[in-house]
Enzyme design. Structure first.
Site, mmCIF file in Angstrom:
data_model
loop_
_atom_site.group_PDB
_atom_site.id
_atom_site.type_symbol
_atom_site.label_atom_id
_atom_site.label_comp_id
_atom_site.label_asym_id
_atom_site.label_seq_id
_atom_site.Cartn_x
_atom_site.Cartn_y
_atom_site.Cartn_z
ATOM 1 N N LYS A 120 -36.631 -29.958 -26.779
ATOM 2 C CA LYS A 120 -37.517 -30.957 -27.382
ATOM 3 C C LYS A 120 -38.951 -30.468 -27.461
ATOM 4 C CE LYS A 120 -38.251 -35.098 -29.056
ATOM 5 N NZ LYS A 120 -37.812 -35.293 -30.452
ATOM 6 N N HIS A 138 -35.380 -20.046 -60.519
ATOM 7 C CA HIS A 138 -35.986 -18.786 -60.075
ATOM 8 C C HIS A 138 -35.149 -18.092 -58.997
ATOM 9 C CE1 HIS A 138 -39.414 -19.761 -62.538
ATOM 10 N NE2 HIS A 138 -39.387 -20.978 -62.019
ATOM 11 N N ARG A 177 -35.741 -31.241 -22.440
ATOM 12 C CA ARG A 177 -36.658 -30.097 -22.558
ATOM 13 C C ARG A 177 -35.911 -28.767 -22.501
ATOM 14 N NH1 ARG A 177 -42.368 -31.315 -21.163
ATOM 15 N NH2 ARG A 177 -42.592 -29.087 -20.912
ATOM 16 N N TRP A 208 -34.583 -23.740 -20.206
ATOM 17 C CA TRP A 208 -34.344 -23.276 -21.582
ATOM 18 C C TRP A 208 -34.644 -21.794 -21.554
ATOM 19 C CZ3 TRP A 208 -36.873 -20.964 -25.680
ATOM 20 C CH2 TRP A 208 -36.282 -21.100 -26.943
ATOM 21 N N LYS A 238 -32.771 -31.262 -40.600
ATOM 22 C CA LYS A 238 -31.978 -32.177 -39.761
ATOM 23 C C LYS A 238 -30.527 -31.725 -39.747
ATOM 24 C CE LYS A 238 -34.245 -34.002 -37.736
ATOM 25 N NZ LYS A 238 -35.644 -33.846 -37.905
ATOM 26 N N GLU A 255 -36.985 -31.453 -44.918
ATOM 27 C CA GLU A 255 -36.659 -32.171 -43.687
ATOM 28 C C GLU A 255 -35.170 -32.527 -43.631
ATOM 29 O OE1 GLU A 255 -37.857 -32.543 -40.942
ATOM 30 O OE2 GLU A 255 -36.988 -34.330 -40.048
ATOM 31 N N GLU A 284 -30.082 -28.330 -37.684
ATOM 32 C CA GLU A 284 -30.223 -28.375 -36.225
ATOM 33 C C GLU A 284 -29.126 -29.198 -35.569
ATOM 34 O OE1 GLU A 284 -33.847 -30.125 -34.607
ATOM 35 O OE2 GLU A 284 -34.011 -31.480 -36.288
ATOM 36 N N ASN A 294 -42.091 -22.856 -15.902
ATOM 37 C CA ASN A 294 -41.946 -23.139 -17.327
ATOM 38 C C ASN A 294 -42.894 -22.213 -18.055
ATOM 39 O OD1 ASN A 294 -41.792 -24.208 -19.897
ATOM 40 N ND2 ASN A 294 -43.140 -25.936 -19.437
ATOM 41 N N GLY A 295 -42.386 -21.343 -18.911
ATOM 42 C CA GLY A 295 -43.267 -20.440 -19.652
ATOM 43 C C GLY A 295 -42.754 -19.022 -19.583
ATOM 44 N N CYS A 315 -38.973 -25.682 -20.421
ATOM 45 C CA CYS A 315 -38.230 -26.062 -19.232
ATOM 46 C C CYS A 315 -38.860 -27.317 -18.644
ATOM 47 C CB CYS A 315 -38.272 -24.952 -18.198
ATOM 48 S SG CYS A 315 -37.724 -23.374 -18.839
HETATM 49 C C1 AGP Z 1 -37.407 -31.678 -35.048
HETATM 50 O O1 AGP Z 1 -36.189 -32.265 -35.314
HETATM 51 C C2 AGP Z 1 -37.365 -30.442 -34.316
HETATM 52 N N1 AGP Z 1 -36.678 -30.599 -33.092
HETATM 53 C C3 AGP Z 1 -38.628 -29.598 -34.256
HETATM 54 O O2 AGP Z 1 -38.740 -29.019 -35.514
HETATM 55 C C4 AGP Z 1 -39.974 -30.259 -33.894
HETATM 56 O O3 AGP Z 1 -40.376 -31.134 -34.900
HETATM 57 C C5 AGP Z 1 -41.012 -29.159 -33.665
HETATM 58 O O4 AGP Z 1 -40.611 -28.362 -32.590
HETATM 59 C C6 AGP Z 1 -42.408 -29.694 -33.422
HETATM 60 O O5 AGP Z 1 -42.472 -30.470 -32.279
HETATM 61 P P1 AGP Z 1 -43.719 -31.396 -31.986
HETATM 62 O O6 AGP Z 1 -43.761 -32.450 -33.047
HETATM 63 O O7 AGP Z 1 -43.459 -31.957 -30.626
HETATM 64 O O8 AGP Z 1 -44.944 -30.541 -32.036
#
Ligand code: AGP
Length: 614
Positions: free
Chosen positions: A609, A510, A27, A74, A491, A487, A494, A100-101, A2
């Site tokens: 984020k 496998h 966030r 969040w 991408k 990766e 998400e 936040n938490g 948050c």
């Molecule tokens: C990346 O596209 C993601 N949003 C997520 O996997 C991110 O890389 C992960 O949460 C780690 O974040 P950080 O690099 O801020 O530690």
């Protein structure tokens, strides 16, 4: 996760809080709210959904007052509805809290409050805090005295801030664990708080960072700091640099598009000043304090990270083992922290993190530290928790990354890991100067090659439009580009909400082969490197089962066109650097598929984020 902001001073708080929340919306964005204290009353406005809903509500009914707090949420406890949005208020709507938490013992704290007549209006863990504070204020305590009684009772991870009409013109902010940062920003006759620098930078660059177990009492002319046991402490004031303008969209439709296109510049910035022209040796700045003697004695390196950063860590393992011949592991941070890892003397734990605030990565670092490791962090955000708790830091220098999906921070991580591997190899004598010189020259050429890949965007967009309705995707890679496959799949997942899987080409037989049919596009990273022949065999196998292959190949590869019609082409670079180039078209593919599907590219559903809760 948050976002938290607060203002106390002579100016109207509402626009300042909204401006801060705009910068923090990445966030968390399932609801938002503000509480503003004025003339002995407290007014609260909250709205479900994106920040615009809150802005519209405040436009219709503005809140007067010059002291307030704001929050973008969040959800962890309680659905993302207006009644669960922060700030939460006590029974008399006199005091408000934002958080936040997670408060792990909230249920145990809530039951006696309910029995003594407090009425709760939300399903959150947070609301319990404001009712506990209410009891203390009713007993005649000031807001900070009340907070100092209540905060030690809370278990879990939390950053909190309070305002109260019963103790006006004051914000009390606290950080009760390592997760969830709080920054105090100093102005002239006004002061601010925020969960990260992004919200402060347009107002002030003079800041203090709260450590776990610290409380700030913020008024317009002064800030006092305490520990949770009530001891008064002094904090240093840091000066933060950064460019607020860089956080704007600059004409792009989305932050993500802007950040993808910023990669050539971000890589140039990352490389700046990192090679000593006279000696050809990689240099990092004074934040890296490893001596040559320590480097020679490193017995093992463990990389810890989450998500995209974990994919960078996997590539880091590959690079360091290949060039510096140091045994490495790459661990998902949330696994490392719980698996009782073995740490030997001199071992380095290297955290890779864009934000430097990811709770699992911080906990993995703490675990490594507890077991005797030296901590090094590769991180983007200056002043972040990870950068402050580490012995050594390598900053990415890419500027703020706003889109939830990481792009420019990822490629900068890869380049810093490449430099770090050469740095270690040079000090351990495992690389000859000619090879080091060649590898470094190629790194400096990378921005030009990235520009060339970005120049092909229209073709990738057309490809995205051909495949945007697929239900599943498979990404195949081998060697140093196996993590690129992971990766690429992440991408796509998400951003587009399409199910995607990344796998090593060698794993196809496998089990994965069973998935292949004419409906599932298979993105095969088939660069002319040491794994090329094996990747071509994988492509043949997919084609033999009527699979649709999208090959990612070098621009001079004539053979690949014979195996499949769909080819994305990129220029050649050396194999160790190739992941930083190969991922760019995969970012563009995911971006355009998501945009074509009408998704919220910068703020995908259910994500945030900075992942500051477990
Ligand atoms: C990346 O596209 C993601 N949003 C997520 O996997 C991110 O890389 C992960 O949460 C780690 O974040 P950080 O690099 O801020 O530690």
């Amino acid at each position: 996760m948050c976002g938290i902001v607060g203002y106390v001073g002579p100016r109207e708080a509402q626009p300042l809080l909204l401006g801060g929340l705009r910068r923090l919306e990445y966030r968390g964005y399932d609801s938002a709210g503000v509480a503003i204290q004025h003339d002995g009353t407290l007014s609260v406005t909250r709205a479900e959904g994106k920040l615009d809903n809150l802005a519209n509500a405040l436009h219709r009914n503005a809140l007067a007052g010059t002291t307030g707090i704001g929050h973008t949420r969040w959800a962890t406890h309680g659905r993302p509805t207006e009644h669960n949005a922060h700030p939460h208020v006590d029974c008399g709507s006199v005091t408000a809290v934002i958080h936040n938490g997670i408060i792990e013992n909230f249920a145990a704290l809530k039951a006696p409050l309910q029995r003594s007549g407090h009425s709760f209006t939300s399903d959150t863990d947070t609301e319990v805090v404001v009712h506990l504070v209410e009891d203390q204020l009713t007993a005649g305590r000031s807001l900070e005295e009340a907070a100092l009684v209540v905060l030690p009772k809370l278990e879990g991870a939390a950053a909190l801030a309070f305002v109260s009409a019963s103790d006006p013109d004051k914000i009390v902010a606290a950080r009760i664990s390592n997760a969830g940062g709080v920054i105090v920003g100093y102005g002239e006759g006004e002061n601010f708080i925020a969960s990260d620098m992004t919200a402060l930078i347009e107002h002030t660059r003079s800041v203090s960072f709260l450590e776990a177990g610290e409380v700030a009492v913020v008024t317009r002319d002064a800030v006092r700091f305490y520990r949770l046991d009530g001891t008064r402490i002094e904090k240093t004031v840091s000066k933060v640099t950064g460019d607020p303008i860089a956080a704007a969209k600059s004409g792009y439709k989305h932050f993500m598009a802007k950040e993808i296109h910023e990669q050539p510049r971000a890589i140039s910035d990352t490389l700046l000043g990192r090679v000593d022209r006279a000696t050809g040796r990689v240099l990092f700045d004074e934040n890296l304090r490893l001596t040559d003697e320590l480097v020679r004695a490193i017995p093992r390196i463990t990389f810890v990270a989450c998500g995209t950063a974990y994919h960078a860590a996997l590539i880091g393992k590959y690079l360091v083992e290949r060039l510096a011949r140091i045994p490495c592991d790459a661990d998902i941070a949330s696994e490392y922290r719980y698996r009782e890892p073995i740490v030997t003397e001199g071992q380095l734990v290297v955290a890779v993190t864009q934000s430097g605030e990811t709770v699992d990565t911080l906990a993995a670092m703490e675990e490594g530290r507890k077991r005797g490791a030296r901590l090094l962090t590769i991180v983007n955000v200056v002043g972040s928790e990870a950068s402050r708790v580490s012995d050594d830091v390598i900053f990415l220098h890419t500027g703020p990354e706003i889109a939830v999906a990481s792009t420019k921070a990822y490629t900068a991580m890869l380049v810093d890991l490449y430099l770090f591997a050469i740095y270690l190899a040079q000090r351990r004598g495992t690389i000859v100067p000619e090879l080091a010189g060649k590898l470094l020259a190629e790194a400096f050429h990378l921005p030009t090659l990235m520009d060339a890949v970005l120049g092909e965007e229209s073709k990738i967009k057309a490809l995205a439009h051909r495949y945007h309705q697929a239900r599943d995707f498979l990404y195949l890679g081998r060697g140093v580009n196996y993590p690129t496959a992971l990766e690429g799949a992440l991408k796509l997942k998400e951003l587009s909400y399409i199910h995607a899987e990344g796998t090593a080409g060698g794993e196809m037989k496998h089990g994965i082969n069973a998935l292949i049919d004419e409906h599932m596009p298979v993105v095969a990273i088939a660069l002319r490197d040491s794994t090329y022949r094996k990747m071509v065999s994988n492509i043949e196998e997919v084609r033999a089962r009527a699979g649709v292959v999208i090959a990612l190949a070098h621009d001079d590869d004539e053979e690949i066109g014979g195996t499949t019609e769909e080819v994305i082409r990129i220029p050649r670079t050396n194999e160790l650097l190739s992941p930083a180039l190969a991922v760019v078209p995969l970012q563009l593919l995911a971006y355009h598929i998501s945009d074509r599907r009408g998704n919220d590219v910068d703020q995908p559903r259910n994500l945030a984020k900075s992942v500051t809760v477990e």
